[in-house]
Design a protein around this motif. Sequence first.
Motif, PDB file in Angstrom:
ATOM      1  N   ASP A 138       0.686  -1.015   0.057  1.00  0.00           N
ATOM      2  CA  ASP A 138      -0.128   0.046   0.040  1.00  0.00           C
ATOM      3  C   ASP A 138       0.913   1.249  -0.100  1.00  0.00           C
ATOM      4  N   MET A 139       1.861   1.528   0.952  1.00  0.00           N
ATOM      5  CA  MET A 139       2.573   2.445   1.033  1.00  0.00           C
ATOM      6  C   MET A 139       3.435   2.898  -0.344  1.00  0.00           C
ATOM      7  N   VAL A 140       4.028   1.681  -0.788  1.00  0.00           N
ATOM      8  CA  VAL A 140       4.793   1.807  -2.145  1.00  0.00           C
ATOM      9  C   VAL A 140       3.773   2.373  -3.312  1.00  0.00           C
ATOM     10  N   MET A 141       2.533   1.920  -3.388  1.00  0.00           N
ATOM     11  CA  MET A 141       1.732   2.161  -4.164  1.00  0.00           C
ATOM     12  C   MET A 141       1.179   3.798  -4.041  1.00  0.00           C
ATOM     13  N   GLN A 142       1.331   4.087  -2.861  1.00  0.00           N
ATOM     14  CA  GLN A 142       0.602   5.675  -2.543  1.00  0.00           C
ATOM     15  C   GLN A 142       1.556   6.403  -3.117  1.00  0.00           C
ATOM     16  N   GLY A 143       2.689   6.071  -3.015  1.00  0.00           N
ATOM     17  CA  GLY A 143       4.155   6.856  -3.720  1.00  0.00           C
ATOM     18  C   GLY A 143       3.937   6.780  -5.226  1.00  0.00           C
ATOM     19  N   GLU A 144       3.861   5.510  -5.494  1.00  0.00           N
ATOM     20  CA  GLU A 144       3.961   5.457  -6.969  1.00  0.00           C
ATOM     21  C   GLU A 144       2.689   6.086  -7.776  1.00  0.00           C
ATOM     22  N   THR A 145       1.648   6.315  -7.308  1.00  0.00           N
ATOM     23  CA  THR A 145       0.539   6.698  -8.008  1.00  0.00           C
ATOM     24  C   THR A 145       0.286   8.281  -7.356  1.00  0.00           C
ATOM     25  N   LEU A 147      -0.079   9.979  -4.762  1.00  0.00           N
ATOM     26  CA  LEU A 147      -0.976  10.333  -3.509  1.00  0.00           C
ATOM     27  C   LEU A 147       0.084  11.080  -2.451  1.00  0.00           C
ATOM     28  N   ILE A 148       1.281  10.272  -2.221  1.00  0.00           N
ATOM     29  CA  ILE A 148       2.055  11.012  -0.929  1.00  0.00           C
ATOM     30  C   ILE A 148       2.366  12.482  -1.326  1.00  0.00           C
ATOM     31  N   GLN A 149       2.772  12.610  -2.567  1.00  0.00           N
ATOM     32  CA  GLN A 149       3.243  13.799  -2.878  1.00  0.00           C
ATOM     33  C   GLN A 149       2.224  15.055  -2.805  1.00  0.00           C
ATOM     34  N   MET A 150       0.947  14.636  -3.147  1.00  0.00           N
ATOM     35  CA  MET A 150      -0.188  15.550  -2.904  1.00  0.00           C
ATOM     36  C   MET A 150      -0.898  15.659  -1.826  1.00  0.00           C
ATOM     37  N   ASN A 151      -0.536  14.874  -0.764  1.00  0.00           N
ATOM     38  CA  ASN A 151      -1.087  14.843   0.554  1.00  0.00           C
ATOM     39  C   ASN A 151      -0.300  15.303   1.849  1.00  0.00           C
ATOM     40  N   GLY A 152      -0.749  15.942   2.662  1.00  0.00           N
ATOM     41  CA  GLY A 152       0.200  16.389   3.688  1.00  0.00           C
ATOM     42  C   GLY A 152      -0.018  17.828   3.676  1.00  0.00           C
ATOM     43  N   SER A 153       1.062  18.507   4.371  1.00  0.00           N
ATOM     44  CA  SER A 153       1.085  19.992   4.508  1.00  0.00           C
ATOM     45  C   SER A 153       2.135  20.422   3.608  1.00  0.00           C
ATOM     46  N   PRO A 154       1.981  22.011   3.419  1.00  0.00           N
ATOM     47  CA  PRO A 154       3.034  22.462   2.397  1.00  0.00           C
ATOM     48  C   PRO A 154       4.551  22.016   2.712  1.00  0.00           C
ATOM     49  N   ALA A 156       5.646  19.348   4.110  1.00  0.00           N
ATOM     50  CA  ALA A 156       6.041  17.968   4.405  1.00  0.00           C
ATOM     51  C   ALA A 156       4.895  16.891   3.619  1.00  0.00           C
ATOM     52  N   PRO A 157       5.465  15.997   2.909  1.00  0.00           N
ATOM     53  CA  PRO A 157       4.406  14.928   2.435  1.00  0.00           C
ATOM     54  C   PRO A 157       3.997  14.242   3.266  1.00  0.00           C
ATOM     55  N   ALA A 158       2.513  13.388   3.193  1.00  0.00           N
ATOM     56  CA  ALA A 158       2.255  12.231   4.166  1.00  0.00           C
ATOM     57  C   ALA A 158       1.482  11.239   3.393  1.00  0.00           C
ATOM     58  N   PRO A 219      -0.933  19.295  -8.191  1.00  0.00           N
ATOM     59  CA  PRO A 219      -1.604  19.738  -7.024  1.00  0.00           C
ATOM     60  C   PRO A 219      -0.422  19.733  -5.777  1.00  0.00           C
ATOM     61  N   GLU A 220      -0.709  21.046  -5.210  1.00  0.00           N
ATOM     62  CA  GLU A 220       0.293  21.251  -4.282  1.00  0.00           C
ATOM     63  C   GLU A 220      -0.379  20.723  -2.982  1.00  0.00           C
ATOM     64  N   ARG A 221       0.579  20.552  -1.910  1.00  0.00           N
ATOM     65  CA  ARG A 221       0.024  20.105  -0.744  1.00  0.00           C
ATOM     66  C   ARG A 221      -0.434  21.226   0.060  1.00  0.00           C
ATOM     67  N   ILE A 222      -1.761  21.100   0.365  1.00  0.00           N
ATOM     68  CA  ILE A 222      -2.286  22.168   1.029  1.00  0.00           C
ATOM     69  C   ILE A 222      -3.000  21.912   2.552  1.00  0.00           C
TER      70      ILE A 222
END
Length: 392
Positions: A138-145, A147-154, A156-158, A219-222
Amino acid sequence: MQALDDITVVSLESGISAPLCTRLLGDFGAEVIKVERPGLGDVNRHWDSVVYGDSSAHAWVDRNKLSIELNLKAERGTDLFHELVEEADVVVQNYSPGVVERLSVGYEDVCETNEEVIYLNVSGYGRDGPYSDRKAYDMVMQGETGLIQMNGSPDAPAKIPLSVCDINAATYGTISTLLALFHRERTGEGQEIDVTMFGGMLSWLGYFPHKYWHNDELPERIGMRHHLLTPYGPHETADGQYVNFAILSEAHWETLCEDVLESPGLLADERFATNEQRVEHRDVLEPTVESLIAEQPRDYWAERLADAGIPWGDVNELDDVLSHPQTEHLDLVKELETEEGPVKYVDTPIEFGALEFAREPMPDLGEHTADVLSALGYDADEIEALRTAEVI
């Protein structure tokens, strides 16, 4: 009546994606036979021990199943698997790339035993292509697709804490299996199905690809705000709580300014005349709204938002959600009786007028090995011989 009460599923599953898929099929009434490695079982059994010694993941995804221990590396074990498949309607597998073929339990092998079978492959990237040999979690795929780069605060990704990529694949796997069963009911034909975590998550990216294709926008992290709408999201109140509201239309915006915030100056400001303009000037608008909300306690704003008809809610902790009035009203938390004690679970959130769900506890490793083999015609001596030979 249960929708799938005459359907048998044999599953070679591990982790979350395929086990959740087959649990849903089991919830709908299918007999799910979970084939597990002798002495070890599914990896999800070992992630913690909080449910009377069983894992929370096992309790989540393995109810309404039978467990059989079967050594597929032994020729006799493969033969037994094919005997199970001969009586099956569906086979589900999410083993690492190439494993089912090496074990002679892939689709082509199974078709020689049962040509009407529906065979579902759940994988990370698919069974061919440049990434087909990669393992996927799951975490690998969140990064690959993305999700991690668009999620979180400006700053830090999450990662999204839910196993959202696994849940996506399980959902598509369930839908595709039901569609294939419907197709077979019409035509008599079985088929092979491929569901990928990668493709499934791309299909969930929503409007973001269109923002990129048409506006060259990434998408920026907001943080807790919305990429497409503003004002939107949780706002901290004077007493340290939050009100979570969504402005989805110009009517909502006018009502928020006039009746909730009592700030007609915001409504008159040309920078905020449309949603696109508000998003463009969010660096000015959002701190202004946040400062106004911070002046009064949660209950003050809750009453005003409710009276104004603006969509709003609280920002709850998990314990609040599990005891939520609507959770209780919908009867979503139920209990399974086990030998160790009652096990609570969140029920499948569908209410049928004429269908029922199965509700059986998750199995111990190999709990049903003898029962399943007996149903295939093996007697006690033959079963013991297989155990002695370490086939089961």
